[in-house]
Write an enzyme that holds these catalytic residues in place. Structure first.
Site: not given
Length: 549
Positions: A88, A163, A187
């Site tokens: 990420k 996310s 997330s």
């Protein structure tokens, strides 16, 4: 590749970490060949998925060649040696840009690695690149950022969840063997659930946050997203452990997360938090049906299940959002003052709500969180794990509206408040092919127990044989338009008050961003009004600490 257990080159991108690790150790599979397979897969389909922001092909091949040379001399570092992974794009990577999917960090190139990245490198992992995220690991899918929003490989018109959106898309579509995401209110678990994966929010403090861009100091967790439970345990083994650079890092020795992974669950006591999805949060009937079937599997494996209760999901939501949004705003305050309108509209629609949260609100939420943590002790004594619904199924990408954040609640945030491990895994699909999920929750540092239950369920079902089908070379779908700001239905006097708050904070907002803040105001006020305030003087907040600990 003469070994019949080795996937063909056209399917190599769908190999699990477990399978690839064994073949690499036995020198039946080349890390370079595997890395090239993933890079080819990225080139073939990522234009449709937008999972990657930055592909580090040269870096990956260099690492893969080094891994191959080491293994050839008998220097095998462990299960992640030569395994291609992705991060990420909030994990700092020395010499590789770390954008946080934001215009405000588009050109940031750190000169250091996050602790977790260093640990992956130490274990010989290969970095394929940096993955899409919701802006600064916050906000929903946003369509006004420098890079498109990631799409769900199972149905491209749908969200991945966030996310850690790129992580969900990449692992489901075979664009990496594993990924690291972050989880502040769900997330890791959201994209894992919506993309049919295994996602673990480890116990708070088990995995270092150092070098991972902060969303909320009190709620951030770093952890793995993988295709299988065993893969998840392998990645956790590599990244867990005390880090003096993280003040929240737990000073405990790391357990062997694989030691009891296959021990089964006969005799385990499991509490079913049915009220979270039958009373507190509306979920699809297909998910309720899948959950009952999953509970039946767990019973069939010898576990004892009974209904249990925690607080209402709305209580946890109010506490988590009050604290986490305040902390998020404090992280970004200097840049918001300088260039607020360079952030995406969805990020601002969430972050600016903190302007309407007071210091007393934050402290009352902190006191309530301490009580919530204490309330879990009897449940931990009674049950080995708790289970409940996971997020999903995925909604359409073009249906997302920023105001949803303030008007709803979610089923993952309770376990960010309480801090123990929480894992999601696939338990079926809707009639139109979207994944459904279950959460498994444990007491703090019972991560091995959570993994053990998840492994038992996974081994007893066949959901992991199903993969999304993506046509290489197909034309990408158009990016949805940026939604218009919500219309604020508040008195002019309240608008003037909010304008004065923005001025005191040193913020200059575009008209649409101000309108969105005004539209959020009644919902922010209702949320903080939900907080318990009648505390005795001796009721401490969750932020108390022991100096030197």
């Amino acid at each position: 590749m003469s070994d019949s257990s080795i996937p063909s080159s056209s399917d190599l991108h769908f190999i699990t970490i477990t399978e690839a690790s064994r073949l690499i150790q036995e020198r039946k599979l080349s890390p370079v060949e595997l890395t090239k397979a993933y890079l080819s897969r990225i080139e073939a389909v990522d234009a449709q998925l937008h999972a990657y922001i930055t592909v580090t092909a040269d870096h990956a091949l260099q690492q893969a060649r080094a891994a191959e040379a080491e293994i050839a001399t008998g220097n095998w570092r462990g299960p992640l040696h030569g395994i291609p992974v992705a991060l990420k794009d909030i994990y700092c990577t020395a010499g590789i840009r770390t954008t946080c999917h934001s215009k405000t960090r588009a050109d940031y190139v750190p000169d250091f690695d996050a602790t977790t990245v260093s640990k992956l490198y130490e274990h010989g992992a290969v970095l394929l690149g940096k993955l899409a995220t919701h802006e600064f690991a916050h906000g929903g899918p946003s369509f006004d950022l420098p890079w498109p929003a990631a799409r769900n490989p199972w149905k491209l018109e749908h969200v991945t969840g966030g996310s850690s959106s790129g992580s969900g898309a990449a692992i489901a579509a075979g664009l990496a063997a594993g990924s690291l995401g972050s989880d502040t209110g769900g997330s890791i678990r959201n994209p894992a659930a919506l993309c049919g994966l295994v996602g673990l929010k480890p116990t708070y403090g088990l995995v270092s946050r150092s070098g991972v861009y902060t969303n909320s100091f009190s709620y951030d967790h770093a952890g793995p997203i993988t295709w299988t439970v065993e893969d998840c345990a392998m990645m956790l083994q590599a990244i867990a452990g005390h880090d003096p650079k993280d003040p929240a890092s737990a000073p405990y020795p790391v357990e062997d997360f694989g030691a009891e992974l296959f021990a089964g669950i006969k005799g385990m006591r499991i509490g079913v938090l049915r009220h979270l999805y039958e009373e507190d949060i509306k979920v699809a009937d297909s998910l309720k049906t899948a959950l009952e079937a999953a509970y039946g599997v767990l019973r069939g494996l010898g576990a004892e299940l009974e209904d249990a209760r925690i607080r209402s999901a709305h209580d946890y939501h109010a506490v988590k959002i009050t604290q986490a949004e305040s902390e998020l705003f404090s992280v970004h305050e200097p840049v918001l003052r300088q260039r607020a309108n360079d952030f995406g509209a969805d990020f601002l629609g969430r972050a600016l709500g903190a302007l309407l949260i007071g210091g007393a609100d934050y402290m009352q939420a902190s006191r309530q969180r301490r009580r919530m943590i204490a309330e879990m002790a009897p449940l931990y004594e009674t049950y080995d794990v708790l289970v409940t619904a996971g997020p999903g199924p995925a909604g359409r990408l073009d249906a997302w509206r920023t105001l949803n954040f303030w008007t709803g609640t979610n089923i993952t945030a309770p376990f960010n408040c309480t801090g123990g491990p929480a894992l999601v895994q696939c338990i079926g699909f809707t009639d139109d092919g979207l994944p459904l999920s279950m959460q498994i929750v444990g007491r703090p540092f019972a991560d091995p127990v959570v993994l053990r239950v998840a492994q038992a369920y996974e081994a007893a079902t066949n959901w992991k044989t199903r993969r999304p089908v993506i046509q290489p070379g197909a034309a990408p779908l158009a990016q949805p338009p940026v939604p218009a700001p919500a219309k604020a239905d508040i008195p002019q006097a309240r608008r003037d008050e909010i304008a004065a708050i923005c001025k005191r904070a040193g913020l200059t907002l575009a008209e649409g961003h101000f309108e969105q803040l005004c539209a959020s105001a009644p919902h922010v006020e209702a949320m903080v009004a939900h907080l318990h305030r009648d505390w005795a003087f001796r009721d401490e907040p969750s932020s108390v600490f022991f100096p030197g600990a």
